[in-house]
Design an enzyme around this catalytic site. Structure first.
Site, mmCIF file in Angstrom:
data_model
loop_
_atom_site.group_PDB
_atom_site.id
_atom_site.type_symbol
_atom_site.label_atom_id
_atom_site.label_comp_id
_atom_site.label_asym_id
_atom_site.label_seq_id
_atom_site.Cartn_x
_atom_site.Cartn_y
_atom_site.Cartn_z
ATOM 1 N N CYS A 170 3.094 -4.898 6.741
ATOM 2 C CA CYS A 170 2.694 -4.511 5.391
ATOM 3 C C CYS A 170 3.882 -3.914 4.627
ATOM 4 O O CYS A 170 4.866 -3.476 5.230
ATOM 5 C CB CYS A 170 1.551 -3.506 5.432
ATOM 6 N N HIS A 188 0.815 -1.215 0.000
ATOM 7 C CA HIS A 188 0.000 0.000 0.000
ATOM 8 C C HIS A 188 0.847 1.262 0.000
ATOM 9 O O HIS A 188 2.051 1.238 0.265
ATOM 10 C CB HIS A 188 -0.934 0.007 1.213
#
Length: 206
Positions: A181, A165
């Site tokens: 992440c 992301h």
């Protein structure tokens, strides 16, 4: 006449390509980190001189047996490679999981979202109670931790909970600061989002 038109078209194409590219030494950069308007949001410019050269988006030679379209994440070097034909890859600088949050394995892009809502996992809320106000989701926007785009990673067991992301914290690229992440500069995740297909293979290496 046809030959002249063909040459003109070629020159116009090359000019358009070079307008968004630059070279530094022998490195070919494809990135522009100027301010960008996207879906009603204005992503601020990133001072390029403050981005270490190795973490700027660039095309590199990359030998692999993986098919074009595959994503390979090198968490140790803080690079993400999008495999291209002809032994090339688009390389991006990334931020990765801090100590205790590292992971590796193979997954697939199950979903792609533009300006996604961020919902902190229950475990994160326990560690950071101040995030409880977002237990039903934080609205999209420039301060949203998922940034401008998110690629949701699933494996045979279902949702891994991990994402590739964007992030408004561009200075975290090249560092181990996340909860697992893979972070990218908003400009770069927009570029990757357009290249990567739903269902694409993602290999995360430690």
């Amino acid at each position: 006449m046809k030959s002249r038109i063909s040459r003109l078209a070629s020159v116009m194409f090359i000019g358009a390509v070079l307008a968004g590219c630059s070279t530094f030494g022998n490195t070919f950069y494809t990135a522009s980190y100027t301010s960008v308007s996207d879906a009603g949001y204005v992503i601020p410019a990133i001072p390029t001189e403050k981005i270490p050269p190795q973490y700027r988006r660039q095309i590199v030679n990359y030998a692999t047996n993986e098919a074009p379209g595959t994503i390979i994440v090198d968490t140790k070097s803080k690079f993400l490679y999008f495999i291209m034909p002809g032994g090339k890859a688009m390389r991006y600088g990334i931020g990765v999981g801090r100590e205790g949050f590292e992971w590796s394995g193979t997954a697939r892009i199950a979903m792609k979202r533009e300006w996604p809502t961020w919902t902190p996992p229950a475990a994160m809320i326990r560690r950071q109670p101040e995030l409880a106000k977002y237990r039903n989701g934080m609205s999209p926007g420039l301060k949203n931790p998922l940034g401008a785009r998110a690629l949701y990673l699933f494996n045979k067991g279902g949702d891994t909970g991990y994402r590739i992301h964007g992030t408004p914290e561009w200075w975290s690229i090249g560092k181990a600061m996340s909860s697992g992440c893979i972070r990218m500069m908003n400009h770069d995740i927009i570029d990757l989002y357009e290249r990567a297909e739903q269902g694409a293979k993602v290999i995360v290496q430690q």
